[in-house]
Write an enzyme that holds these catalytic residues in place. Structure first.
Site, PDB file in Angstrom:
ATOM      1  CB  SER A 108     -41.622  44.739  55.060  1.00  0.00           C
ATOM      2  OG  SER A 108     -42.549  44.125  55.897  1.00  0.00           O
ATOM      3  CG  ASP A 247     -44.528  40.881  58.066  1.00  0.00           C
ATOM      4  OD1 ASP A 247     -43.886  40.690  58.125  1.00  0.00           O
ATOM      5  OD2 ASP A 247     -44.572  42.549  56.821  1.00  0.00           O
TER       6      ASP A 247
END
Length: 452
Positions: A108, A247
């Site tokens: 992530s 992200d």
């Protein structure tokens, strides 16, 4: 029984250190494959399950993808490879293609030297706790490769990107388009570097892409939702109408308006709830987290919307939404859930929801926020040893009590351990910045003293 490997968002760590090693990931693929192959859906029909594997742009993704593929194949499970693909894209494709599971190789928003593995069930949701527990139990069993005629096969899903792009576009109202909108899209050199610009361009926007040159080492490096200054600069330099930052795996977003003002997940949740009220007449409730700003809670309650705080982590927001039968929830970090659009947080889809709210109302984000002013928050991340007993520390307890007494109900103190890294998060919310900073720093100092 406590889980040994699975955290709040799958399994994550530094590449080359347990558990993110090729040996462990191969065993993980095998264990997950055995659990999936034993599920009633496949055992009763005698058919072979298929899993979809996607990844972000970290250099280690190649190695871990190969290890997972080998493990699944050894367990007799077929594999489809999507290549670089946003996490919510894998969730969607798993559901759309009626597959047994989806797997994402990503850490992530973390730096390139970290990586992780997360799973989605056949319906595009994160695996239930009991299935994760079964996989952990299977990891204790020896790896016994299936007979040659039972080994799984692997193939590429060549149209994965196109399928996901069309899905994202389908969540935007057909009556609207994005013509005349100059939009900066920051893809964090991550999984959305190819698909995200196409989504907004095909809806008519003049797209200025940044963070779209991944090299295996630059994911989230000075760009993306966790480093929004790059987006602010690009919006101002290009005189753009709006900026969107994703992200590394594109399941969260931050938004910047033409003035360079940043809007976080708390504010976007409020905007989306108000938009839903305007279009549907009523929203019964919404879900935030323990970190959600008090100003948003108060504003939603004044609008007649019930508000529930979940533990930090989008899986817990999702649990509360399902428990209450509601649709909208979010974290301040930019994970936004709209369950009537997708089964998981999706940065691109969430951005389209925000754009649709602006189109419907013909208002700016500042106007949509309607004068809601966030209470100042100070968040300090204190690194500590993974086994540090911070909960039993009298030093920390006294620092917290002192802060709470001083705030006297006009603010909040929240201390929690990260679910993905050895960090204790100290957050203080107060009526003014000075108090928030003062008490957060005093508690953080106590944490450092107690966990040194």
């Amino acid at each position: 029984m406590a889980r040994r490997y699975f955290g709040t968002d799958g399994i994550r760590g530094k590449v080359g250190e347990g558990p993110i090693t090729p040996e462990f990931v191969l065993r993980l693929g095998y264990a997950a494959g055995k659990v999936l192959a034993g599920a009633d859906r496949w055992a009763k029909t005698g058919t072979r399950p298929t899993v979809l594997i996607g990844k972000d742009t970290r250099v280690s993704g190649y190695m871990l993808e190969a290890a997972l593929e080998a493990g699944f194949s050894a367990a007799g499970v077929d594999v489809m490879l999507a290549g670089p693909m946003p996490t919510p894209g894998i969730a969607y494709l798993t559901r759309a293609l009626r597959l047994a599971a989806g797997v994402v190789i990503s850490a992530s928003h973390n730096p390139y030297y970290d990586n992780g593995i997360k799973f989605f069930s056949a319906d595009g949701n994160k695996l239930p706790d009991e299935v994760e527990a079964q996989i952990e139990e299977q990891l204790d069993q020896p790896l016994a490769c299936a007979a040659s005629e039972q080994l799984g096969k692997a193939r590429r899903l060549d149209d994965a990107a196109g399928r996901y792009i069309e899905f994202c576009k389908s969540t935007f109202p057909a009556a609207f388009d994005l013509r005349g909108l100059k939009l900066v899209v920051d893809c964090a050199h991550g999984a959305a570097y190819d698909v995200a610009p196409h989504v907004f361009h095909e809806l008519g926007a003049d797209v200025i892409p940044i963070g779209v040159a991944p090299n295996g080492f630059n994911i989230n490096d000075g760009v993306g939702a966790t480093a929004p200054d790059a987006l602010v600069r690009a919006v101002r330099a290009n005189h753009a109408d709006l900026g969107i930052a994703l992200d590394g795996d594109a399941d969260r977003l931050q938004v910047v308006d033409a003035a360079g003002r940043l809007y976080n997940g708390d504010e976007l949740l409020y905007i989306l709830v108000k938009d839903r009220i305007a279009t549907e007449g009523k929203v019964e409730g919404a879900v935030g987290t323990l970190m959600t700003n008090m100003a948003v809670e108060v504003a939603l309650q004044e609008a007649g919307v019930k508000f529930v705080r979940a533990a930090v982590g989008d899986r817990y927001v999702l649990e509360q939404l399902r428990e209450h039968g509601w649709q909208l929830g979010a974290e301040g970090s930019g994970h936004i859930l709209s369950l009537d659009r997708h089964s998981t947080g999706d940065g691109i889809v969430s951005a389209l929801l925000v754009l649709a709210a602006m189109k419907r109302s013909d208002k700016t984000l500042a106007e949509l926020l309607g004068g809601v002013t966030l209470f100042p928050q100070k968040l300090i991340n204190v690194r500590m040893k993974p086994d540090a007993d911070w909960k039993g520390s009298d030093v920390i307890r006294r620092a917290i009590a002192k802060a709470e007494d001083a705030l006297n109900g006009r603010g909040r103190v929240l201390i929690r351990a990260s679910g993905t890294e050895p960090v204790l998060r100290v957050m203080v919310e107060a009526e003014n910045v000075a108090d928030a900073v003062q008490y957060a720093e005093s508690i953080a100092s106590a944490v450092k003293q107690a966990t040194a």
